[in-house]
Design an enzyme around this catalytic site. Sequence first.
Site, PDB file in Angstrom:
ATOM      1  N   SER A  45      17.394 -12.692 -60.063  1.00  0.00           N
ATOM      2  CA  SER A  45      18.922 -12.037 -60.554  1.00  0.00           C
ATOM      3  C   SER A  45      19.230 -14.156 -60.629  1.00  0.00           C
ATOM      4  CB  SER A  45      19.919 -11.423 -59.853  1.00  0.00           C
ATOM      5  OG  SER A  45      20.846 -11.498 -60.159  1.00  0.00           O
ATOM      6  N   GLU A  46      19.959 -14.608 -61.455  1.00  0.00           N
ATOM      7  CA  GLU A  46      20.403 -15.571 -61.697  1.00  0.00           C
ATOM      8  C   GLU A  46      21.279 -15.888 -60.519  1.00  0.00           C
ATOM      9  OE1 GLU A  46      22.321 -14.084 -65.163  1.00  0.00           O
ATOM     10  OE2 GLU A  46      20.292 -13.488 -64.052  1.00  0.00           O
ATOM     11  N   ASN A  47      21.561 -15.023 -59.913  1.00  0.00           N
ATOM     12  CA  ASN A  47      22.263 -15.446 -58.496  1.00  0.00           C
ATOM     13  C   ASN A  47      21.847 -16.019 -57.525  1.00  0.00           C
ATOM     14  OD1 ASN A  47      21.985 -13.242 -58.712  1.00  0.00           O
ATOM     15  ND2 ASN A  47      23.365 -12.361 -56.799  1.00  0.00           N
TER      16      ASN A  47
END
Length: 217
Positions: A45-47
């Site tokens: 997940s890009e977070n």
Amino acid sequence: MLDKNGIAKRIAKEVQDGYYVNLGIGIPTLVANYVRDDIEVEFQSENGVLGMGPFPFEGEEDADIINAGKQTITTLPGASFFDSAMSFSMIRGQHVDLTILGAMEVSEEGDIANWKIPGKMVKGMGGAMDLVASAENIIVAMMHTNRAGASKLLKQCSLPLTGVACVKKVVTDLAVMEITPNGFKLLERAPGVSVEDIKNATEGTLIIEGNIPEMDL
């Protein structure tokens, strides 16, 4: 016809052993629940999370562990957390094997619009811009038509684009389609859905070759 979980279940069949996979918000987040148990997959997940697991059961959520859509998630043994700079280096460096995104519209040329509807307030394009610019394998999970019954699979997108000619495959509640130079190639149809139903719901060019099988879920 498939529901959102059915779409996610079908897309999970595209995930292969050893893949690093980015899941967008919405339907794509459900894919982690349906990946085969006999393969190893790393969900990113890009977070800044690598090693996401299925959604937590009610009452077992940890508010500190979330995905990019601010949904609570679980993590698998060996999972790691890191900052956005490292996360986007992974994405921009093309270290993600498969990206699964939701969309408002997809064109027959593989353009995707999934971040803005004019007149509605949005926080911005977010990580989708980097994902569509860097990923070589993008599958879109979406409903075939909008609430008014109009097609979301178009000759040209009417909404602001997120990426151009980047989508490889689309899985909807009605069908599985591959993006080709000549348009949407129909590969499979959802249970109980006819080819004629799919034709009527698709504005873009639909290529139909031979007998179209039902999805094997």
